[in-house]
Motif scaffolding. Structure first.
Motif, PDB file in Angstrom:
ATOM      1  N   GLU A   1      12.109   9.966  -9.021  1.00  0.00           N
ATOM      2  CA  GLU A   1      13.552   9.718  -9.133  1.00  0.00           C
ATOM      3  C   GLU A   1      14.066   8.743  -8.080  1.00  0.00           C
ATOM      4  O   GLU A   1      15.233   8.329  -8.131  1.00  0.00           O
ATOM      5  CB  GLU A   1      14.325  11.032  -9.043  1.00  0.00           C
ATOM      6  N   GLU A   2      13.217   8.359  -7.145  1.00  0.00           N
ATOM      7  CA  GLU A   2      13.609   7.411  -6.096  1.00  0.00           C
ATOM      8  C   GLU A   2      13.143   5.988  -6.372  1.00  0.00           C
ATOM      9  O   GLU A   2      13.401   5.085  -5.566  1.00  0.00           O
ATOM     10  CB  GLU A   2      13.028   7.855  -4.746  1.00  0.00           C
ATOM     11  N   MET A   3      12.473   5.771  -7.489  1.00  0.00           N
ATOM     12  CA  MET A   3      11.843   4.470  -7.716  1.00  0.00           C
ATOM     13  C   MET A   3      12.841   3.317  -7.805  1.00  0.00           C
ATOM     14  O   MET A   3      12.582   2.223  -7.296  1.00  0.00           O
ATOM     15  CB  MET A   3      10.965   4.514  -8.971  1.00  0.00           C
ATOM     16  N   GLU A   4      13.987   3.533  -8.432  1.00  0.00           N
ATOM     17  CA  GLU A   4      14.961   2.438  -8.519  1.00  0.00           C
ATOM     18  C   GLU A   4      15.504   2.083  -7.139  1.00  0.00           C
ATOM     19  O   GLU A   4      15.640   0.906  -6.788  1.00  0.00           O
ATOM     20  CB  GLU A   4      16.093   2.798  -9.475  1.00  0.00           C
ATOM     21  N   ASP A   5      15.805   3.099  -6.334  1.00  0.00           N
ATOM     22  CA  ASP A   5      16.253   2.838  -4.966  1.00  0.00           C
ATOM     23  C   ASP A   5      15.149   2.152  -4.157  1.00  0.00           C
ATOM     24  O   ASP A   5      15.421   1.253  -3.361  1.00  0.00           O
ATOM     25  CB  ASP A   5      16.657   4.146  -4.273  1.00  0.00           C
TER      26      ASP A   5
ATOM     27  N   LEU B   1       0.873  -1.172   0.000  1.00  0.00           N
ATOM     28  CA  LEU B   1       0.000   0.000   0.000  1.00  0.00           C
ATOM     29  C   LEU B   1       0.910   1.223   0.000  1.00  0.00           C
ATOM     30  O   LEU B   1       1.376   1.665   1.039  1.00  0.00           O
ATOM     31  CB  LEU B   1      -0.908  -0.009   1.228  1.00  0.00           C
ATOM     32  N   ILE B   2       1.179   1.745  -1.175  1.00  0.00           N
ATOM     33  CA  ILE B   2       2.208   2.767  -1.314  1.00  0.00           C
ATOM     34  C   ILE B   2       1.683   4.178  -1.110  1.00  0.00           C
ATOM     35  O   ILE B   2       2.459   5.106  -0.879  1.00  0.00           O
ATOM     36  CB  ILE B   2       2.904   2.642  -2.691  1.00  0.00           C
TER      37      ILE B   2
ATOM     38  N   VAL C   1      11.327  -1.377   1.969  1.00  0.00           N
ATOM     39  CA  VAL C   1      10.715  -1.448   3.305  1.00  0.00           C
ATOM     40  C   VAL C   1      10.532  -0.100   3.981  1.00  0.00           C
ATOM     41  O   VAL C   1       9.956  -0.039   5.062  1.00  0.00           O
ATOM     42  CB  VAL C   1      11.499  -2.391   4.247  1.00  0.00           C
ATOM     43  N   LEU C   2      10.978   0.990   3.380  1.00  0.00           N
ATOM     44  CA  LEU C   2      10.861   2.291   4.035  1.00  0.00           C
ATOM     45  C   LEU C   2       9.894   3.236   3.328  1.00  0.00           C
ATOM     46  O   LEU C   2       9.992   4.450   3.448  1.00  0.00           O
ATOM     47  CB  LEU C   2      12.238   2.949   4.182  1.00  0.00           C
ATOM     48  N   HIS C   3       8.966   2.665   2.574  1.00  0.00           N
ATOM     49  CA  HIS C   3       7.896   3.441   1.951  1.00  0.00           C
ATOM     50  C   HIS C   3       6.609   2.621   2.011  1.00  0.00           C
ATOM     51  O   HIS C   3       6.631   1.395   1.868  1.00  0.00           O
ATOM     52  CB  HIS C   3       8.214   3.770   0.485  1.00  0.00           C
TER      53      HIS C   3
ATOM     54  N   PRO D   1       7.710   7.042  -2.454  1.00  0.00           N
ATOM     55  CA  PRO D   1       8.918   7.374  -3.206  1.00  0.00           C
ATOM     56  C   PRO D   1       8.601   8.358  -4.322  1.00  0.00           C
ATOM     57  O   PRO D   1       7.567   8.253  -4.995  1.00  0.00           O
ATOM     58  CB  PRO D   1       9.366   6.030  -3.782  1.00  0.00           C
ATOM     59  N   ALA D   2       9.479   9.336  -4.519  1.00  0.00           N
ATOM     60  CA  ALA D   2       9.362  10.237  -5.660  1.00  0.00           C
ATOM     61  C   ALA D   2       9.782   9.494  -6.923  1.00  0.00           C
ATOM     62  O   ALA D   2      10.387   8.412  -6.865  1.00  0.00           O
ATOM     63  CB  ALA D   2      10.246  11.465  -5.447  1.00  0.00           C
TER      64      ALA D   2
END
Length: 333
Positions: free
Chosen positions: A58-62, A39-40, A68-70, A55-56
């Motif tokens: 530009e953060e999707m690959e990370d 559930l993002i 586990v932190l989103h 995640p933004a």
């Protein structure tokens, strides 16, 4: 979709990731089938509020590398297991040691797993999505959890907020340990016009479990600090101290809840986790403002390796053909 509804259920990417979207009134939610049925997003669109850490673009690959932190990632088994192994009911389970500094296994196998979409739709009272994953001899996770079982999650969005119905069904012939939790990651502040200093939270925590240098429970408990006592009463900042703490759950007034309040707007997000979850983890990224994680867990961290009463630890045996299930709800007051 019925024309009588005030909501929608549809497929549309979340940035560049396939997603299921639910809407109802001012509420909006998104789920990622290929990343653990996470559930993002859970939002109040009328106030431009995002309650979950997203995640933004530009953060999707990370995010895919460390999911586990989103959002609300599924952990099965949750948190840490000593040396990545335990023996339960005559079976020795061996997991990869993926946290080098503690030499433990951390967070299980489902936060990045692919779920199938069983159903997506609306009714007169709600929009909903149903996702599941089945583990059998042909699934890679079977090498670590050698059982035939299905995890199913039903997300329902309505005027009462967002309901998560989680079900673990043992469809095999052997008993299995049911070890489950959620790494729920909340924005603090969730209102873009507020500061983290405007926020306080309460949680139905009981006792703090003593953790050793490897972040594993010793089986002993520790007295709560004055600030931790405030978590149980009138509330305290989510960033009052660095927390990676483990607590027993102690339901109050029949509910097992975390409440996060924006004192500037007098808005409270209620996370009613369900009383089946016997433990909480509270993590706040070394007291760094921005997000914190009230994580409900069925079982004590490392429970199969701890010599305590199984009921007290929440170490559940799921017999063949048996179903474990619980509901959790997010709503706003």
């Amino acid at each position: 979709m019925s024309k009588q509804t005030s909501g929608q259920a549809y497929e549309q990417p979340f940035h560049d990731e396939p997603a299921l979207w639910l809407t109802w009134g001012n509420y909006e939610a998104a789920v990622l089938p290929n990343i653990g049925a996470n559930l993002i997003a859970f939002r109040d669109t009328s106030k431009q509020i995002s309650f979950l850490r997203e995640p933004a673009a530009e953060e999707m690959e990370d995010f895919r590398q460390r999911p586990v932190l989103h959002g609300v990632p599924l952990l099965f088994p949750p948190n840490r297991y000593e040396d990545g192994t335990f023996t339960w009911n005559g079976i020795t389970y061996t997991f990869p040691v993926n946290e080098e500094k503690t030499h433990n296994h951390l967070h299980g196998f489902f936060s990045d797993a692919t779920f199938i979409v069983e159903d997506l739709g609306t009714s007169k009272t709600e929009s909903y999505a149903v996702l599941s994953i089945t583990i059998d001899e042909n699934h890679p996770i079977y090498s670590y959890l050698p059982h035939h079982f299905t995890i199913r999650i039903r997300y329902t969005l309505s005027e009462q907020g967002l309901l998560m119905h989680v079900q673990v069904h043992n469809i095999g012939t052997n008993a299995m340990p049911c070890l489950i939790g959620f790494h729920t990651t909340l924005n603090a502040p969730f209102d873009p016009n507020s500061s983290h200093e405007d926020y306080k939270f309460t949680v139905t925590a009981g006792k703090r479990w003593e953790l050793n240098e490897r972040m594993l429970p010793t089986g002993q408990t520790q007295p709560l600090t004055a600030a931790e006592q405030q978590m149980k009463t009138d509330g305290v900042s989510p960033f009052f101290a660095a927390m990676d703490n483990h607590y027993s759950a102690e339901p109050h007034n029949g509910r097992n809840q975390m409440r996060l309040t924006d004192t500037r707007t007098n808005t409270t997000l209620v996370y009613d986790a369900g009383t089946a979850y016997k433990q909480w983890m509270i993590y706040n990224n070394n007291a760094t403002p921005g997000f914190f994680c009230p994580e409900p867990q069925l079982n004590l961290v490392n429970a199969p390796n701890v010599a305590l009463d199984t009921d007290k630890m929440g170490l559940v045996t799921l017999e063949p053909a048996s179903i474990w299930e619980e509901t959790s709800r997010f709503y706003v007051i």
